[in-house]
Design a protein around this motif. Structure first.
Motif, PDB file in Angstrom:
ATOM      1  N   GLY A 198     -94.914  31.052  55.233  1.00 51.95           N
ATOM      2  CA  GLY A 198     -96.254  30.931  55.814  1.00 51.95           C
ATOM      3  C   GLY A 198     -96.566  31.993  56.850  1.00 51.95           C
ATOM      4  N   ALA A 199     -95.612  32.916  57.092  1.00 49.46           N
ATOM      5  CA  ALA A 199     -95.817  33.946  58.116  1.00 49.46           C
ATOM      6  C   ALA A 199     -96.685  35.082  57.585  1.00 49.46           C
ATOM      7  N   ALA A 200     -97.388  35.727  58.501  1.00 52.98           N
ATOM      8  CA  ALA A 200     -98.319  36.804  58.129  1.00 52.98           C
ATOM      9  C   ALA A 200     -97.687  38.176  58.345  1.00 52.98           C
ATOM     10  N   THR A 201     -97.987  39.084  57.418  1.00 55.84           N
ATOM     11  CA  THR A 201     -97.575  40.491  57.511  1.00 55.84           C
ATOM     12  C   THR A 201     -98.838  41.338  57.406  1.00 55.84           C
ATOM     13  N   TRP A 202     -98.681  42.659  57.445  1.00 57.68           N
ATOM     14  CA  TRP A 202     -99.862  43.532  57.448  1.00 57.68           C
ATOM     15  C   TRP A 202     -99.863  44.490  56.272  1.00 57.68           C
ATOM     16  N   SER A 203    -100.947  44.463  55.503  1.00 59.99           N
ATOM     17  CA  SER A 203    -101.172  45.504  54.498  1.00 59.99           C
ATOM     18  C   SER A 203    -101.763  46.703  55.215  1.00 59.99           C
ATOM     19  N   GLY A 204    -101.122  47.853  55.035  1.00 61.04           N
ATOM     20  CA  GLY A 204    -101.573  49.035  55.749  1.00 61.04           C
ATOM     21  C   GLY A 204    -100.796  50.254  55.316  1.00 61.04           C
ATOM     22  N   PRO A 205    -100.748  51.272  56.155  1.00 64.88           N
ATOM     23  CA  PRO A 205    -100.170  52.552  55.752  1.00 64.88           C
ATOM     24  C   PRO A 205     -98.650  52.501  55.575  1.00 64.88           C
ATOM     25  N   THR A 206     -98.120  53.500  54.888  1.00 66.20           N
ATOM     26  CA  THR A 206     -96.677  53.715  54.813  1.00 66.20           C
ATOM     27  C   THR A 206     -96.352  55.035  55.515  1.00 66.20           C
ATOM     28  N   LEU A 207     -95.089  55.215  55.857  1.00 68.67           N
ATOM     29  CA  LEU A 207     -94.689  56.399  56.611  1.00 68.67           C
ATOM     30  C   LEU A 207     -94.990  57.689  55.855  1.00 68.67           C
ATOM     31  N   CYS A 208     -94.452  57.807  54.644  1.00 68.32           N
ATOM     32  CA  CYS A 208     -94.547  59.081  53.919  1.00 68.32           C
ATOM     33  C   CYS A 208     -95.963  59.361  53.426  1.00 68.32           C
ATOM     34  N   GLY A 209     -96.586  58.381  52.796  1.00 70.18           N
ATOM     35  CA  GLY A 209     -97.883  58.602  52.160  1.00 70.18           C
ATOM     36  C   GLY A 209     -99.032  58.777  53.134  1.00 70.18           C
ATOM     37  N   ASP A 210     -98.901  58.217  54.330  1.00 70.98           N
ATOM     38  CA  ASP A 210    -100.012  58.237  55.282  1.00 70.98           C
ATOM     39  C   ASP A 210     -99.697  59.048  56.544  1.00 70.98           C
ATOM     40  N   PHE A 211     -98.718  58.598  57.317  1.00 71.24           N
ATOM     41  CA  PHE A 211     -98.378  59.316  58.546  1.00 71.24           C
ATOM     42  C   PHE A 211     -97.803  60.694  58.239  1.00 71.24           C
ATOM     43  N   GLY A 212     -97.166  60.817  57.067  1.00 68.22           N
ATOM     44  CA  GLY A 212     -96.562  62.095  56.685  1.00 68.22           C
ATOM     45  C   GLY A 212     -97.379  62.898  55.696  1.00 68.22           C
ATOM     46  N   ALA A 213     -98.635  62.486  55.459  1.00 74.60           N
ATOM     47  CA  ALA A 213     -99.485  63.206  54.499  1.00 74.60           C
ATOM     48  C   ALA A 213     -99.647  64.666  54.913  1.00 74.60           C
ATOM     49  N   GLU A 214     -99.620  65.553  53.920  1.00 74.20           N
ATOM     50  CA  GLU A 214     -99.698  66.987  54.209  1.00 74.20           C
ATOM     51  C   GLU A 214    -100.992  67.342  54.944  1.00 74.20           C
ATOM     52  N   ALA A 215    -102.072  66.662  54.566  1.00 75.19           N
ATOM     53  CA  ALA A 215    -103.362  66.942  55.197  1.00 75.19           C
ATOM     54  C   ALA A 215    -103.486  66.265  56.558  1.00 75.19           C
ATOM     55  N   GLY A 216    -102.456  65.517  56.959  1.00 76.19           N
ATOM     56  CA  GLY A 216    -102.528  64.748  58.208  1.00 76.19           C
ATOM     57  C   GLY A 216    -103.063  63.354  57.934  1.00 76.19           C
ATOM     58  N   ILE A 217    -102.786  62.428  58.836  1.00 73.86           N
ATOM     59  CA  ILE A 217    -103.207  61.048  58.614  1.00 73.86           C
ATOM     60  C   ILE A 217    -104.719  60.915  58.782  1.00 73.86           C
ATOM     61  N   ASP A 218    -105.334  60.107  57.947  1.00 71.36           N
ATOM     62  CA  ASP A 218    -106.762  59.823  58.015  1.00 71.36           C
ATOM     63  C   ASP A 218    -107.104  59.213  59.383  1.00 71.36           C
ATOM     64  N   GLU A 219    -108.223  59.628  59.955  1.00 73.90           N
ATOM     65  CA  GLU A 219    -108.585  59.189  61.311  1.00 73.90           C
ATOM     66  C   GLU A 219    -108.804  57.691  61.411  1.00 73.90           C
ATOM     67  N   ILE A 220    -109.460  57.125  60.401  1.00 70.87           N
ATOM     68  CA  ILE A 220    -109.736  55.685  60.438  1.00 70.87           C
ATOM     69  C   ILE A 220    -108.433  54.902  60.297  1.00 70.87           C
ATOM     70  N   THR A 221    -107.554  55.361  59.393  1.00 60.80           N
ATOM     71  CA  THR A 221    -106.255  54.705  59.226  1.00 60.80           C
ATOM     72  C   THR A 221    -105.483  54.744  60.540  1.00 60.80           C
ATOM     73  N   ALA A 222    -105.489  55.909  61.191  1.00 62.12           N
ATOM     74  CA  ALA A 222    -104.779  56.054  62.467  1.00 62.12           C
ATOM     75  C   ALA A 222    -105.373  55.142  63.534  1.00 62.12           C
ATOM     76  N   ALA A 223    -106.712  55.049  63.574  1.00 64.05           N
ATOM     77  CA  ALA A 223    -107.381  54.197  64.565  1.00 64.05           C
ATOM     78  C   ALA A 223    -107.062  52.725  64.330  1.00 64.05           C
ATOM     79  N   CYS A 224    -107.030  52.316  63.068  1.00 70.11           N
ATOM     80  CA  CYS A 224    -106.702  50.921  62.740  1.00 70.11           C
ATOM     81  C   CYS A 224    -105.250  50.608  63.105  1.00 70.11           C
TER      82      CYS A 224
END
Length: 322
Positions: free
Chosen positions: A119-145
């Motif tokens: 019954g515990a809650a987790t978070w759907s969101g970014p992953t290290l490689c695909g988002d924080f490590g994206a070549e173009a840099g992390i999306d601003e909205i994703t980073a803000a969230c």
């Protein structure tokens, strides 16, 4: 920004892009966070980040880390085959102590299993490689969230519904359980002890590399299994990375959406900024939410004590996709 302890581990596929891993770690450290890397984060066995026992042990270490955020390095495939071995009590205790488990895609299997078993809650969101490590840099909205999550400010998200999408009006939905994630992974758990029995929920879905006919077939599976009839709303995120076939003859994703709307009573919303795309909001899987639409703006709002995200105060930079 307060310095947070972020634990990086690999519960699914092996990290193949080491530069993306390094970029992600560097970005998080540049934000002032303390980043701890699991001893097996870069392990490889066949296509997996280490054999099954290695990945189960990595989840146990993430749960024992005391971190503010346990962040999956990537998705891929691997969690479904270790669901019987996950230390659910330890994970639930970690969440209770304030650790937010964050990930997406294959991570959906872990999230739904944790919800079904504890019954515990987790978070759907970014992953290290695909988002924080994206070549173009992390999306601003994703980073803000993500900042909102780690700072304990995140209390909801909003987005503009697609202009072409005519949604019948509905009364705001209050106190529903938000759940879902990757459609193919979710369907693969139907009929198992790891599929949450959510009644009167808000089900959100996304996928990548699945043609609209395959998306429709999976939605049909959920409908025929009685899952969709038990939901208060279905929210569709981004379905990307597929190619139309010459013989589709006008059969497209919108066809699938319109058919779904004709078959279930619950409203079907589209355009949620979540999926295998750069712009991702963070969503509490197993959190209690309210859902409302005002004109072309949709809002999902949750309380401030969800899935390890604590000590929240109202804060919002809603506007585009957040």
């Amino acid at each position: 920004m307060n310095k947070k302890h972020i634990y990086i581990y690999s519960p699914s596929s092996a990290v193949r892009e080491k530069p993306a891993f390094r970029r992600g770690v560097a970005w998080l450290r540049a934000q002032g966070h303390e980043v701890e890397i699991d001893e097996a984060a870069l392990s490889a066995h066949q296509r997996f980040a280490g054999d099954d026992a290695t990945r189960i042990a990595a989840i146990a270490r993430a749960a024992a880390s005391g971190a503010d955020v346990a962040l999956a390095s990537r998705g891929g495939y691997g969690l479904t085959r270790i669901l019987d071995g996950i230390p659910y009590k330890a994970v639930a205790k970690a969440i209770d102590r304030g650790t937010a488990f964050v990930g997406m895609s294959d991570f959906t299997a872990f999230q739904l299993a944790v919800l079904a078993r504890t019954g515990a809650a987790t978070w759907s969101g970014p992953t290290l490689c695909g988002d924080f490590g994206a070549e173009a840099g992390i999306d601003e909205i994703t980073a803000a969230c993500f900042d909102d999550l780690v700072e304990g400010y995140g209390e909801g998200t909003g987005w503009r519904l697609p202009a072409r999408d005519e949604l019948p009006s509905f009364k705001p939905i209050r106190g529903a359980t938000l759940w879902g994630g990757n459609l193919a992974v979710l369907c693969s758990l139907l009929g198992t002890p790891y599929f949450p029995q959510v009644d009167k929920g808000v089900l959100f879905l996304e996928d990548v590399g699945e043609h609209p006919y395959r998306i429709e077939r999976m939605l049909e599976q959920l409908r025929l299994a009685g899952v969709l009839a038990r939901q208060k709303a279905v929210v569709l995120g981004q379905f990307t990375g597929y190619r139309a076939a010459p013989h589709d003859r006008g059969f497209k994703l919108q066809t699938v959406v319109e058919r779904l709307r004709s078959q279930i009573k619950a409203p079907v919303l589209t355009g949620l900024p979540f999926g295998h795309v750069p712009t991702k909001v963070l969503l509490p899987v197993g959190g209690t939410v309210d859902l409302a639409v005002e004109g072309k703006e949709a809002f999902v709002v949750w309380g401030h004590d969800v899935g390890g995200s604590r000590h929240a105060a109202p804060h919002d930079h809603h506007g585009h996709a957040h």
